[in-house]
Design a protein around this motif. Structure first.
Motif, PDB file in Angstrom:
ATOM      1  N   PHE A  20     -15.683   0.428  -9.339  1.00  0.00           N
ATOM      2  CA  PHE A  20     -14.453  -0.104  -8.981  1.00  0.00           C
ATOM      3  C   PHE A  20     -13.896  -1.319  -9.840  1.00  0.00           C
ATOM      4  O   PHE A  20     -14.571  -2.297 -10.195  1.00  0.00           O
ATOM      5  CB  PHE A  20     -14.231  -0.262  -7.302  1.00  0.00           C
ATOM      6  N   SER A  22     -10.460  -4.153 -10.093  1.00  0.00           N
ATOM      7  CA  SER A  22      -9.245  -4.893  -9.241  1.00  0.00           C
ATOM      8  C   SER A  22      -8.311  -5.580 -10.134  1.00  0.00           C
ATOM      9  O   SER A  22      -8.850  -6.164 -11.005  1.00  0.00           O
ATOM     10  CB  SER A  22      -9.880  -5.896  -8.121  1.00  0.00           C
ATOM     11  N   PHE A  24      -6.265  -8.722 -10.245  1.00  0.00           N
ATOM     12  CA  PHE A  24      -5.967  -9.834  -9.547  1.00  0.00           C
ATOM     13  C   PHE A  24      -5.628 -10.931 -10.220  1.00  0.00           C
ATOM     14  O   PHE A  24      -6.293 -11.530 -10.914  1.00  0.00           O
ATOM     15  CB  PHE A  24      -7.498 -10.111  -8.610  1.00  0.00           C
ATOM     16  N   LEU A  35      -8.325  -8.273  -0.789  1.00  0.00           N
ATOM     17  CA  LEU A  35      -9.028  -7.751  -1.877  1.00  0.00           C
ATOM     18  C   LEU A  35     -10.399  -6.999  -1.053  1.00  0.00           C
ATOM     19  O   LEU A  35     -10.529  -6.135  -1.291  1.00  0.00           O
ATOM     20  CB  LEU A  35      -9.674  -8.549  -2.962  1.00  0.00           C
ATOM     21  N   MET A  38      -8.906  -4.253   1.161  1.00  0.00           N
ATOM     22  CA  MET A  38      -8.602  -3.043   0.400  1.00  0.00           C
ATOM     23  C   MET A  38      -9.565  -2.284  -0.088  1.00  0.00           C
ATOM     24  O   MET A  38      -9.711  -1.026  -0.061  1.00  0.00           O
ATOM     25  CB  MET A  38      -7.538  -3.597  -0.881  1.00  0.00           C
ATOM     26  N   ASN A  39     -10.788  -3.003  -0.634  1.00  0.00           N
ATOM     27  CA  ASN A  39     -11.911  -2.252  -0.971  1.00  0.00           C
ATOM     28  C   ASN A  39     -12.552  -1.375   0.196  1.00  0.00           C
ATOM     29  O   ASN A  39     -12.917  -0.424  -0.122  1.00  0.00           O
ATOM     30  CB  ASN A  39     -12.854  -3.405  -1.576  1.00  0.00           C
ATOM     31  N   ILE A  49      -7.055   4.896  -5.399  1.00  0.00           N
ATOM     32  CA  ILE A  49      -6.693   3.732  -6.035  1.00  0.00           C
ATOM     33  C   ILE A  49      -5.732   3.133  -4.579  1.00  0.00           C
ATOM     34  O   ILE A  49      -4.917   4.088  -4.077  1.00  0.00           O
ATOM     35  CB  ILE A  49      -5.606   3.814  -7.016  1.00  0.00           C
ATOM     36  N   PHE A  94      -1.196  -5.780  -7.266  1.00  0.00           N
ATOM     37  CA  PHE A  94      -2.639  -6.061  -6.543  1.00  0.00           C
ATOM     38  C   PHE A  94      -3.251  -4.926  -6.273  1.00  0.00           C
ATOM     39  O   PHE A  94      -2.630  -4.105  -5.459  1.00  0.00           O
ATOM     40  CB  PHE A  94      -2.023  -6.874  -5.424  1.00  0.00           C
ATOM     41  N   ILE A  95      -4.346  -4.466  -7.230  1.00  0.00           N
ATOM     42  CA  ILE A  95      -4.640  -3.085  -7.221  1.00  0.00           C
ATOM     43  C   ILE A  95      -6.072  -2.946  -7.124  1.00  0.00           C
ATOM     44  O   ILE A  95      -6.684  -3.605  -7.818  1.00  0.00           O
ATOM     45  CB  ILE A  95      -4.196  -2.260  -8.318  1.00  0.00           C
ATOM     46  N   VAL A  96      -6.688  -1.960  -6.166  1.00  0.00           N
ATOM     47  CA  VAL A  96      -8.288  -1.774  -6.400  1.00  0.00           C
ATOM     48  C   VAL A  96      -8.218  -0.298  -6.598  1.00  0.00           C
ATOM     49  O   VAL A  96      -7.509   0.503  -6.154  1.00  0.00           O
ATOM     50  CB  VAL A  96      -8.902  -2.236  -5.017  1.00  0.00           C
ATOM     51  N   THR A  99     -12.802   2.971 -11.516  1.00  0.00           N
ATOM     52  CA  THR A  99     -12.637   2.555 -12.791  1.00  0.00           C
ATOM     53  C   THR A  99     -12.655   3.787 -13.752  1.00  0.00           C
ATOM     54  O   THR A  99     -11.745   3.783 -14.731  1.00  0.00           O
ATOM     55  CB  THR A  99     -13.728   1.683 -13.199  1.00  0.00           C
ATOM     56  N   CYS A 134       0.026  -6.388   1.922  1.00  0.00           N
ATOM     57  CA  CYS A 134      -0.460  -7.703   1.610  1.00  0.00           C
ATOM     58  C   CYS A 134       0.641  -8.783   1.491  1.00  0.00           C
ATOM     59  O   CYS A 134       1.875  -8.609   1.633  1.00  0.00           O
ATOM     60  CB  CYS A 134      -0.573  -7.525  -0.119  1.00  0.00           C
TER      61      CYS A 134
END
Length: 166
Positions: A20, A22, A24, A35, A38-39, A49, A94-96, A99, A134
């Motif tokens: 994964f 992020s 940030f 974070l 979200m994870n 995502i 702001f994303i997780v 990959t 968020c």
């Protein structure tokens, strides 16, 4: 590299060696506690995502201006109408995410258009996406580099291009 916002993000994600990634920001506006939450959602609910959102219940922003607020609402609504996106804040990065799946998308935006390209291409590729509440804190470093009118126009063009491209 063109040394733009999108280039930096695409390059950074391409160098991630974990399952994964992020996005940030280093300006202090993101809350690291979110974070982890979200994870957890990503793993427990099997999303590809998770997009942070300042516009869900229990969310907010101390950085939005009236112009960026209206613009973001407009672009987020266009994303829902044109692409059936199920996210409420298309411009907040702001994303997780996964990959490998994001790298396989071969994103091309060099600038702030990356913000709309990522969720739209993810949706077109059938990835499972959602958003998460968020709270955008005031920046403790740096300054907003977005030119609301110029970048907003480019983002609108990108949305239309993505709608009418394969």
């Amino acid at each position: 590299l063109n040394k733009g916002y999108g280039d930096a993000l695409v390059f950074g994600i391409s160098k991630v060696n974990t399952k994964f990634f992020s996005i940030f920001n280093a300006d202090g506006s993101f809350n690291p506690k979110e974070l982890f939450e979200m994870n957890n959602k990503l793993n427990l609910e099997k999303f590809d995502i998770i997009f942070g959102s300042r516009y869900l219940k229990n969310a907010g922003s101390e950085d939005d201006t009236i112009i960026t607020f209206i613009g973001n609402k407009f672009f987020s609504t266009l994303g829902k109408i044109l692409f059936k996106l199920n996210i409420s804040d298309i411009l907040y990065t702001f994303i997780v995410g996964d990959t490998k799946k994001v790298n396989e998308m071969k994103l091309k935006s060099h600038d702030f258009r990356f913000c709309v390209e990522l969720p739209i291409v993810a949706k077109k590729k059938g990835l499972r996406i959602t958003d998460f509440p968020c709270y955008e804190r005031p920046r403790i470093a740096g300054f907003k580099k977005v030119n609301e009118l110029r970048d907003g126009f480019l983002i609108l063009l990108k949305l239309l291009m993505l709608k009418f491209s394969k």
